[in-house]
Scaffold this active site. Structure first.
Site, short mmCIF file in Angstrom:
data_model
loop_
_atom_site.label_atom_id
_atom_site.label_comp_id
_atom_site.label_asym_id
_atom_site.label_seq_id
_atom_site.Cartn_x
_atom_site.Cartn_y
_atom_site.Cartn_z
N GLY A 90 -17.52 7.49 1.52
CA GLY A 90 -16.51 6.55 1.07
C GLY A 90 -16.79 6.07 -0.34
O GLY A 90 -16.19 6.53 -1.30
N SER A 91 -17.78 5.18 -0.47
CA SER A 91 -18.11 4.64 -1.78
C SER A 91 -18.84 5.64 -2.66
O SER A 91 -19.03 5.39 -3.85
CB SER A 91 -18.97 3.38 -1.63
N PRO A 115 -14.98 11.22 6.07
CA PRO A 115 -15.63 10.50 7.17
C PRO A 115 -17.03 10.01 6.83
O PRO A 115 -17.45 8.94 7.27
CB PRO A 115 -15.65 11.54 8.30
N GLU A 124 -10.44 1.15 -2.08
CA GLU A 124 -10.39 1.38 -3.53
C GLU A 124 -11.49 0.61 -4.27
O GLU A 124 -11.28 0.02 -5.32
CB GLU A 124 -9.00 1.06 -4.08
N SER A 164 0.82 -1.21 0.00
CA SER A 164 0.00 0.00 0.00
C SER A 164 0.86 1.26 0.00
O SER A 164 0.51 2.25 -0.65
CB SER A 164 -0.94 0.01 1.21
#
Length: 386
Positions: A139-140, A136, A365, A93
């Site tokens: 995300g997706s 926060p 990801e 990573s």
């Protein structure tokens, strides 16, 4: 030939690709394996020291051209990711975020001045970068990001926060994505800019040999030339994610291979009921099924790498690879753990560490669900994201 190479995939690699793989494998054997269990247990990693070593070998941004980058093939980069993640997902990573996210964003979308300022030092490992997209509460669904950038004279002022950002606690520069009146834009933000703060996220149970943080942007003032001129719209950060996901397609196989090799060695040496575990039918069935899935994943990764080198790789194809290979790698890690029994949860063996790490790789990801929806849209023509 490795006993796991049931399909002789080795013969499909060029001599240069084998040499690059061998160099990275030696580095991992010398520099990562002797220490990574301790790093994981302690929740730390010598990121700057490793970055400089990786930079000396040309691993940072290795698939990019110019600006001190090695200009290696996509397949060679994938093989490097596989070997790095055979050591630990967190180590891979570090390299992926540096090269395929932060450096790639500047390389593809930045100005010539930005490239000259950042990329040579990042390729050498002297400057560490991170990629601030996830928030926060977003995300997706990055299209709903709350971080804003507004014009103030010739400057830009950024306000918001980013979460779960690999390398953030040690980064020198962050590629930050923010919403503007003209849409999503990217900015190269020096981490010592007033108003920027990074906080390490503690108590992780996964990717513990990786530094993850939150970035807070409190009315951060940047000059006009901090904006990446080619980064226009949400497609810009998504193009970077596609680049990084290709490395994950390969990297997850490294974690799976390390688990398989450990389980095979253990089953051969461990005796129960007067016979090696490897002599029992159920153990052989487990090993055979896992080896088949690992070889299928390797063929998939190689195919995608060849497509990338031909300039023909599409994002949906990368979703196939990320969805399949991470999912199967995690299944392999869990199954290998059963072969080791109670020893499978011991830190003296790498399997539980890999399994815990792959739980994060499954999510970051693009979660499995997101990639399923990408492929669902490809198959049906309907978007199911909203």
């Amino acid at each position: 030939m490795s006993p796991l190479d049931l399909l002789d995939v080795e013969a499909s690699l060029t001599e240069e690709e084998r040499q690059i793989r061998a160099v990275v494998r030696r580095l991992v054997d010398d520099r990562v394996r002797p220490h990574v269990a301790g790093w994981y247990e302690e929740g730390r990693v010598p990121a700057r020291e490793l970055a400089r070593e990786f930079g000396r070998l040309g691993l940072l941004g290795m698939h990019l051209t110019g600006y001190g980058c090695a200009g290696a093939s996509a397949v060679a980069y994938g093989l490097a990711c596989l070997e790095l993640e055979a050591g630990d997902s967190g180590v891979r990573s570090l390299v992926s975020v540096q090269g395929s996210l932060a450096m790639y964003a500047i390389w593809r979308h930045g100005s010539e001045e930005q490239k000259q300022r950042w990329l040579p030092a990042m390729a050498a490992g002297e400057v560490i970068g991170c990629f601030g997209l996830t928030e926060p509460d977003h995300g997706s669904d990055p299209a709903s990001m709350a971080t804003r950038a507004r014009r103030d004279g010739d400057d830009w002022v950024l306000h918001g926060s980013k979460m779960w950002i690999t390398n953030a606690p040690v980064a020198d520069v962050a590629v930050i994505w923010a919403r503007t009146d003209e849409g999503v834009r990217g900015f190269a933000v020096p981490m010592d800019t007033p108003g920027v703060a990074a906080r390490e996220i503690p108590r992780k149970m996964s990717l513990r040999a990786s530094l993850t943080g939150e970035i807070v942007l409190d009315d951060v003032r940047l000059p006009a030339d901090a904006r990446l001129p080619g980064a226009i719209g949400l497609k810009a950060p998504l193009s970077c994610l596609t680049e990084a996901r290709h490395g994950i397609v390969w990297g997850a196989l490294g974690a799976a291979r390390d688990c398989l090799e450990t389980a095979l060695s253990y089953a051969t040496a461990r005796t129960q009921f007067g016979r090696p575990l490897a002599a029992f039918q159920l153990t052989q069935a487990k090993l055979a099924d896992m080896a088949v899935e690992w070889n299928k994943g390797l063929l998939l990764a190689l195919h995608l790498g060849r497509l990338a080198d031909a300039g023909a790789l599409r994002p949906a194809q990368v979703s196939v690879g990320k969805l399949n290979n991470v999912r199967e790698a995690l299944a392999i890690a869990r199954q290998c753990r059963t072969i080791l029994g109670a020893n499978g949860v011991s830190g003296e063996y790498p399997i539980m560490r890999h399994a815990n790490n792959l739980e994060s790789v499954l999510t970051y990801e693009g979660t499995s669900e997101i990639h399923q929806l990408v492929l669902g849209q490809q198959l049906t023509g309907f978007s199911a994201f909203a």
